[in-house]
Scaffold this motif. Sequence first.
Motif: not given
Length: 439
Positions: A45-46, A405-408, A413-418, A424-438
Amino acid sequence: MKNGSGCLQKKYHFGTGGPSPRFVSGLTKNTYAMVLAGGHNNRLYQLTDHCAKAAVPFGGKFRIIDFVLSNCINSGVRHIGVATQYKSHQLIQHLKRGWSFLNGHFSEFVNLLPAQQRPGDSHRYQGTANAVYQNLDILHEHNPEFVLILSGDHVYKMDYSKLLAFHAENQADMTIACVEVPIADATAYGVIGVNDNSRVVEFAEKPVRPAAIPDQPGKSLVSMGIYVFNTKFLFEQLILDAEDPCSSHDFGKDLIPRLVENYRVFAQNFEHSCVGIHNLPYWRDIRSIDSYWEANLGLSNVTPDLNIYDHEWPIWTRHEQSPPAKFVYDEEGMRGMAVDSLVSGGCIVCGSAVRRSLLFYDVRVDCFSNIEDSVLLPDVNVGRHVTLKKVIVDRNCRIPDGLEVGINPDEDRKHFYVSPKGVTLITSEALGQNALSFY
């Protein structure tokens, strides 16, 4: 050669005695290692949105490709080419910064081999065999006796000198390194059948019904994607394959099945060349979020199957200039601590608990948070009153205060890939943050 290992020992200086029995000077010095590191795995994935799979961080401070390159260096193979393709910028930067220590005065090198436009070829590598074929002129320039073909995205420790010695002793045209896996997993690999002399008599690429090892009905013998070729023989076979309009130009799909029928193809079981605790084979093909999480968290075990603290077989990498990890506050309810975990340089755990987890470098954890069974990649910032259980946090994420995250899993799944196993995979995109990671 007629007398087997005795003559080979005289020519190639390999044996079981001496302080460095793994070093096979004549074989390793005359070997060129071609590392295929251009692949993309969308099942990560991401994690592979911004880099090739070989460049994905692993083990707190490494990249996945560091393991195969370290195997080369530790085995005495110092002529290395890395074929790059998909999202190669971060991989190239890592190789330039972390693998420039080899001595060019003694013909030691790690060369970058991006896909090149050649007459009759498309720009991109079309398959594993085509990736080597597009670099035949470079191989010809170095004129090695053997070519060692390796995948750049597997995690393992292996002494290639033993594989090369096995190849030479059997006067093989090609040798395949193989490993035993559960038969249910064998559908993803090339399945091998061998006779009593370790000669390959059957090969099936990703079969629907894999053949079991005789007397081991629950296991199959599969290719690790590690091959040794006599150079002249390899050239001949790649040219024939390139001229075949029906070929997909892949070792597993096209070349190996044909070679098994007509030439001397042998297989060496990984247990004879692995390097590890009690020489137990450890090989991980990081094919999914679950396997990535399991392989990283396995390092936190009291006695992990993969020993990254081995001074005799070190894993080389680019060393980040980070200060020591720090744990602050020793108050009831606000104690900075880590248990059964790996915490890398530059990390600060402030009044929070980290259990059975792996923190890459420069991770910050603020007060009153709880992290369990999790992998946090570099430059993650965790806020206050955060709970993370069985998660992977992609690099550069900023975890907001109060996030759980990891409790329910249904809510996650409403916000992240499980993943199928509940990671659970937490990414900046899923958090609504800058998607460009340098990286």
